[in-house]
Enzyme design. Structure first.
Site, PDB file in Angstrom:
ATOM      1  N   SER A   6      17.945  17.515  62.231  1.00 48.52           N
ATOM      2  CA  SER A   6      17.100  16.511  61.593  1.00 48.52           C
ATOM      3  C   SER A   6      15.663  17.033  61.488  1.00 48.52           C
ATOM      4  CB  SER A   6      17.185  15.193  62.361  1.00 48.52           C
ATOM      5  OG  SER A   6      16.656  14.132  61.602  1.00 48.52           O
ATOM      6  N   ASP A  10      25.532  11.507  54.750  1.00 52.55           N
ATOM      7  CA  ASP A  10      24.358  11.226  55.569  1.00 52.55           C
ATOM      8  C   ASP A  10      23.470  10.233  54.824  1.00 52.55           C
ATOM      9  OD1 ASP A  10      22.008  11.288  57.064  1.00 52.55           O
ATOM     10  OD2 ASP A  10      22.178  13.421  57.512  1.00 52.55           O
ATOM     11  N   HIS A  51      24.733  11.290  59.548  1.00 57.86           N
ATOM     12  CA  HIS A  51      23.684  12.113  60.147  1.00 57.86           C
ATOM     13  C   HIS A  51      24.093  12.679  61.511  1.00 57.86           C
ATOM     14  CE1 HIS A  51      19.642  13.635  60.236  1.00 57.86           C
ATOM     15  NE2 HIS A  51      19.322  12.983  61.334  1.00 57.86           N
TER      16      HIS A  51
END
Length: 727
Positions: free
Chosen positions: A595, A670, A702
């Site tokens: 991320s 995601d 995600h």
């Protein structure tokens, strides 16, 4: 006697014993077998009498769940309040919520995740006295919530607010304009849920006769679509509203439903700005007065309003401003006289403040060059506030008690590491969860007056014993001087470390604003992976650079308007500094992240091409132009205002610098960091004629998990890291 045979057997036994005590960690151990799972206390709730608590227990033999009541003093189970094995309509439930009088419980079943926090499911009300079960709605609903008197339940279905009367059984539809991707009543939209971390956008007043709620008009918010491949011949498309940085947000408004008159009305305040958020609403102890927090779009001005719903008037009682941004929390607490407790960074560190009901400061409760990291509550009988802080060093957490006037502060925990408290309803006890890097979670019952341990509850000794059979390296904490700052760091060396040899260096980080990865707490699953890599012969380090949390506002907010600039500079400089150590091979330094950490690892490899040999980026943001409005603009303002901040720190604009080995990974479904980020980076790399490796996990969000997914993911990453840094 055959001494040769005896000698051989002894030798074999000793060899087996040594082997058993030095097992190598496998990826299957981490991601498949559950060997390193810790025991905890699920859904802990303190009963109103302050002497008992409830937990959600799972019986593996009967495959049933139950709400069990325990006594604080003895820790013995007093009774089973309700068990799914006794409920024909509900063979299994996943959570429970008490009414205020604890005579009824909402039990959750068939819950399905929508996004990170939101779920839809079927919910029942269990009446404890009559032992009866009542289905709230035949359809899937969201956020069922008891009225304070326990006679009604409010909930949201298909974006509309409803109220069910548990006495008459009648259900009334409060709103009727709810429509997918247009109007939402009482439930937050995607970006509020993700970035303001709440789903239920309605609240009962203390008299159970009014409900305040937020309406989201997301008609003008641009849509994002994702293909969901599934197993059918044609993929389906998921379409939802997602405001990217600089784009239109939902228009939010505040409304009131009066249950006696059955009328809806608007609630308005005299705002100073047109584009705003309403990140929190909370009724005061006055049944007619609602508090609402309004936040400007730049998120550097937060106003707390008191709205008199009978007189239809409002008053601004607190205005919080900051040169960067103001954090939204759940710490607002109204005392009996409607004075209130508030937390703020206005003196440079996060601290607790006490204001009167009109917003006049009574006193600053906590002070010092350290951060309050959790506010637990206020004991009005003792006039004491309980909180958690980093007074003992920014990588540690301790529990404290302090008088409302800021005097008589007392540290209630003594073990160095991470302490987190769950207090009884009357604040006479707290259950402390303690861990550090060498101690798995230990649960103890403690006295709130002295902090002394009364009894041990759980200690994860079985896990501790099991881990003794594995080869583990110590996680060594230290600081490293980088770019004029002392940064927190941990290091894991191979168990057979030899200072006369050189080892590859693998760096892990997240680096996002206010985050912390270097903490004195028990292992995450990733920590076992780092041990695995250390066993393969590399040194693993983690460094929290500028922009991370718990070292004051200035340290955290230095990255404002320049996400990815100072953080990248710190990681590159740290790699160079560590690479100069005699036992580190400066030609074999790698970095990875997920991320925000993937955004960072990409940037570090590209911009630090003379320092890093390889990088892995999982689900990375590759341009903040692609990310949501609330998070991104909090730190960057809008792309229209800060184009250079967005573009100069985007990995996409540095692909021409790539020299090392790069592995790029994303989930195709995601909803948070869209796979668009990876696709745009891939295209930029191709056009720059740069070779790289990449993988897309179909229909994974995600978190990239489910079934065999995590094991496959970490096998892929491990093979890449080992090949590029060791082989």
């Amino acid at each position: 006697m055959n001494y040769l045979k005896l000698s051989f057997c002894v030798c074999l036994f000793v060899t087996s014993l040594i082997s058993a005590q030095n097992k190598a960690i496998t990826l299957e151990d981490i991601w498949k077998t559950g060997k390193f799972r810790t025991e905890g206390m699920d859904a802990l709730h303190s009963m109103a009498n302050g002497q008992q608590y409830s937990v959600l227990d799972f019986n593996r033999s009967t495959r049933s769940t139950s709400v069990d009541i325990y006594d604080y003093q003895t820790l013995e189970k007093v009774k089973t309040l309700v068990s799914s094995s006794d409920l024909a309509e509900m063979p299994y439930f996943t959570s429970y919520t008490f009414s205020n009088d604890e005579q009824k419980v909402i039990l959750a079943g068939n819950e399905e995740a929508i996004y990170r926090h939101s779920v839809v499911g079927h919910y029942y009300v269990y009446d404890i006295a009559s032992e009866t079960l009542t289905l709230i709605s035949e359809d899937g609903i969201q956020e069922p919530t008891f009225s304070p008197d326990g006679e009604k339940v409010a909930f949201v279905k298909d974006n509309n607010l409803y109220v069910k009367d548990l006495v008459s059984g009648e259900t009334k539809m409060v709103t009727s304009d709810g429509e997918k991707n247009k109007i939402i009543n009482g439930i937050t939209d995607w970006v509020y849920e993700e970035e303001f971390a709440f789903v239920r956008a309605f609240d009962w007043n203390v008299d159970s006769d009014k409900i305040a709620f937020i309406k989201f008009d997301e008609s003008e918010v641009p849509e994002f679509s994702m293909d969901v491949y599934g197993k059918t011949l044609y993929p389906q498309q998921q379409v939802f509203k997602y405001p990217k940085a600089g784009e239109a947000n939902s228009k939010v408004s505040l409304h009131l439903y009066d249950l006696e008159s059955e009328k809806l009305s608007d609630l308005k305040v005299d705002k100073k700005y047109k584009d705003f958020y309403i990140p929190r609403i909370l009724w005061t102890n006055d049944a007619d007065v609602l508090s609402a927090q309004f936040l400007n779009r730049h998120q550097n001005a937060l106003d707390l309003w008191a709205i008199d719903t009978e007189k239809n008037t409002s008053a601004l009682i607190l205005a919080e401003t900051d040169k960067a941004y103001v954090d939204v929390t759940d710490n607002l607490t109204f005392l009996e006289d409607n004075s209130f407790i508030w937390t703020s960074e206005k003196d440079g560190y996060n601290h607790i403040y006490h204001y009167d009901k009109k917003g006049k400061l009574i006193n600053q409760v906590t002070k010092g060059n350290w951060e309050v990291t959790a506010y637990y509550g206020y004991n009005d009988d003792k006039d004491v506030i309980y909180y958690q802080s980093v007074e003992n060093g920014s990588i540690n957490r301790d529990v404290y008690a302090i008088k409302l006037n800021g005097r008589s502060k007392k540290r209630l925990t003594s073990e160095e590491g991470t302490n987190n408290a769950s207090f009884s309803a009357d604040f006479s006890y707290f259950i402390n969860t303690f861990s550090n890097t060498s101690t798995p979670p230990v649960y103890t019952l403690n006295s709130s007056k002295s902090g002394d341990v009364i009894k041990n509850i759980k200690d994860n000794k079985a896990l501790s014993q099991a881990l003794k059979t594995y080869t583990f390296s110590k996680k060594e904490f230290s600081t490293i001087s980088i770019n004029g700052n002392e940064l927190n760091m941990w290091m894991i060396k191979p168990a057979d470390f030899d200072a006369n040899k050189q080892y590859p260096l693998f760096m892990t980080q997240y680096s996002g604003p206010g985050s912390q990865e270097v903490a004195n707490s028990w292992n995450s699953y990733n920590d076992y992976w780092y041990q695995y890599l250390a066993q393969k012969g590399m040194v693993v380090v983690c460094i929290d650079g500028r922009g991370t949390g718990f070292k004051g506002a200035d340290f955290k907010k230095v990255t404002q308007n320049e996400l990815g600039k100072y953080e990248v500079e710190d990681q590159i400089e740290a790699a160079k500094t560590l690479g100069a150590l005699p036992y580190i091979d400066a030609e074999k330094i790698g970095i990875w992240g997920w991320s925000y950490g993937g955004f960072m690892s990409s940037n570090c490899l590209f911009q630090g091409n003379d320092t890093f040999k390889m990088a892995v980026a999982v689900a990375p943001v590759t341009s903040w132009r692609f990310y949501d409005s609330v998070y991104t603009e909090r730190y960057m303002t809008t792309p229209q205002e800060n184009a250079s901040g967005y573009d100069e720190n985007s990995p996409i604009n540095h692909v021409d610098k790539l020299k090392g080995d790069f592995l790029l990974i994303h989930g195709s479904a995601d909803d948070n960091v869209h796979v668009q980020n990876t696709m745009r980076l891939v295209e930029a790399l191709i056009q720059a004629d740069k070779q790289f490796e990449w993988a897309i996990y179909p229909d994974k969000n995600h978190g990239i998990y489910g079934g065999n997914t995590r094991l496959h993911l970490f096998k892929k990453m491990s093979d890449f890291v080992i090949e590029k840094l060791i082989d």
